[in-house]
Scaffold this motif. Structure first.
Motif, PDB file in Angstrom:
ATOM      1  N   GLY A  98       0.789  -1.215   0.000  1.00 49.76           N
ATOM      2  CA  GLY A  98       0.000   0.000   0.000  1.00 49.76           C
ATOM      3  C   GLY A  98       0.820   1.263   0.000  1.00 49.76           C
ATOM      4  O   GLY A  98       2.055   1.241  -0.048  1.00 49.76           O
ATOM      5  N   THR A  99       0.082   2.360   0.052  1.00 51.15           N
ATOM      6  CA  THR A  99       0.658   3.690   0.091  1.00 51.15           C
ATOM      7  C   THR A  99      -0.005   4.452   1.231  1.00 51.15           C
ATOM      8  O   THR A  99      -1.226   4.381   1.399  1.00 51.15           O
ATOM      9  CB  THR A  99       0.397   4.444  -1.228  1.00 51.15           C
TER      10      THR A  99
ATOM     11  N   ILE B 135       5.522  -2.752   1.667  1.00 51.41           N
ATOM     12  CA  ILE B 135       5.187  -4.150   1.392  1.00 51.41           C
ATOM     13  C   ILE B 135       5.440  -4.920   2.683  1.00 51.41           C
ATOM     14  O   ILE B 135       6.492  -4.790   3.300  1.00 51.41           O
ATOM     15  CB  ILE B 135       6.075  -4.761   0.278  1.00 51.41           C
ATOM     16  N   LYS B 136       4.458  -5.696   3.064  1.00 51.15           N
ATOM     17  CA  LYS B 136       4.596  -6.550   4.243  1.00 51.15           C
ATOM     18  C   LYS B 136       4.175  -7.955   3.839  1.00 51.15           C
ATOM     19  O   LYS B 136       3.116  -8.150   3.249  1.00 51.15           O
ATOM     20  CB  LYS B 136       3.702  -6.050   5.376  1.00 51.15           C
ATOM     21  N   ILE B 137       5.028  -8.917   4.146  1.00 47.84           N
ATOM     22  CA  ILE B 137       4.707 -10.309   3.853  1.00 47.84           C
ATOM     23  C   ILE B 137       4.742 -11.093   5.153  1.00 47.84           C
ATOM     24  O   ILE B 137       5.710 -11.033   5.907  1.00 47.84           O
ATOM     25  CB  ILE B 137       5.681 -10.915   2.824  1.00 47.84           C
TER      26      ILE B 137
ATOM     27  N   HIS C 105       7.759  -9.652   7.612  1.00 47.26           N
ATOM     28  CA  HIS C 105       8.845  -8.731   7.268  1.00 47.26           C
ATOM     29  C   HIS C 105       8.223  -7.609   6.454  1.00 47.26           C
ATOM     30  O   HIS C 105       7.410  -7.855   5.557  1.00 47.26           O
ATOM     31  CB  HIS C 105       9.927  -9.446   6.458  1.00 47.26           C
ATOM     32  N   GLU C 106       8.581  -6.378   6.777  1.00 44.09           N
ATOM     33  CA  GLU C 106       8.015  -5.220   6.099  1.00 44.09           C
ATOM     34  C   GLU C 106       9.125  -4.291   5.645  1.00 44.09           C
ATOM     35  O   GLU C 106      10.118  -4.113   6.344  1.00 44.09           O
ATOM     36  CB  GLU C 106       7.081  -4.461   7.038  1.00 44.09           C
ATOM     37  N   ILE C 107       8.916  -3.709   4.470  1.00 50.19           N
ATOM     38  CA  ILE C 107       9.790  -2.642   4.004  1.00 50.19           C
ATOM     39  C   ILE C 107       8.920  -1.426   3.728  1.00 50.19           C
ATOM     40  O   ILE C 107       7.764  -1.551   3.324  1.00 50.19           O
ATOM     41  CB  ILE C 107      10.623  -3.044   2.761  1.00 50.19           C
ATOM     42  N   ARG C 108       9.463  -0.243   3.987  1.00 53.51           N
ATOM     43  CA  ARG C 108       8.758   1.028   3.795  1.00 53.51           C
ATOM     44  C   ARG C 108       9.737   1.974   3.128  1.00 53.51           C
ATOM     45  O   ARG C 108      10.868   2.130   3.589  1.00 53.51           O
ATOM     46  CB  ARG C 108       8.305   1.559   5.149  1.00 53.51           C
TER      47      ARG C 108
END
Length: 152
Positions: free
Chosen positions: A36-37, A112-114, A121-124
């Motif tokens: 998402g955003t 993105i979160k998986i 694990h999430e990246i922003r």
């Protein structure tokens, strides 16, 4: 002895095949992708949550003339799910370390979160950032969000 070994072999083959199917299904059920955003001011947040059987969409705008919440969902085919999963390397994703907070200064973050088997694990990052190895994956996720826009 020959009469017994035939049914035993058949039973073991069926048991092995069903356990392989069950394990594959459990992996699918325990793997969820969120994308998402989130933006500052009144822009709000928009995201999807994708599982092996459906895509859930949420857009929440906290203020302004577009204020409100939009929530939708639709089924996803196993072919589309497999295509999405094949568009990135999960082990590589786990090595990524992006933790920006552009929204903290009224900018925008893409994330993105998986989640897999209870671990996530999430990246922003800034939406304009190129993340090597994730191009196809991000493109597919963005296309899924656009599909919900077009459904309006």
């Amino acid at each position: 002895m020959g009469k017994i070994s035939g049914p035993i072999i058949l039973f073991l083959t069926v048991l092995l095949a069903s356990s392989c199917f069950r394990d594959h299904s459990e992996v699918k059920e325990n793997f969820v992708i969120e994308f998402g955003t989130q933006c500052g001011w009144c822009a709000g947040e928009e995201y999807i949550e994708v599982s092996y059987s459906q895509v859930e969409y949420l857009r929440e705008i906290p203020c302004g003339e577009d204020k409100g919440i939009t929530a939708r969902s639709k089924k996803i085919s196993s072919l589309d799910w497999d295509s999405l999963r094949a568009s990135f390397d999960y082990d590589y994703f786990l090595t990524l370390d992006h933790n920006e907070c552009n929204v903290c200064v009224d900018g925008c973050d893409e994330w993105i979160k998986i989640t897999s088997n209870g671990s996530s694990h999430e990246i922003r990052y800034a939406p304009s950032l190129d993340i090597n190895g994730m191009e196809k994956f991000r493109k597919k996720l963005k296309e899924m969000i656009v599909d919900f826009h077009e459904a309006n």
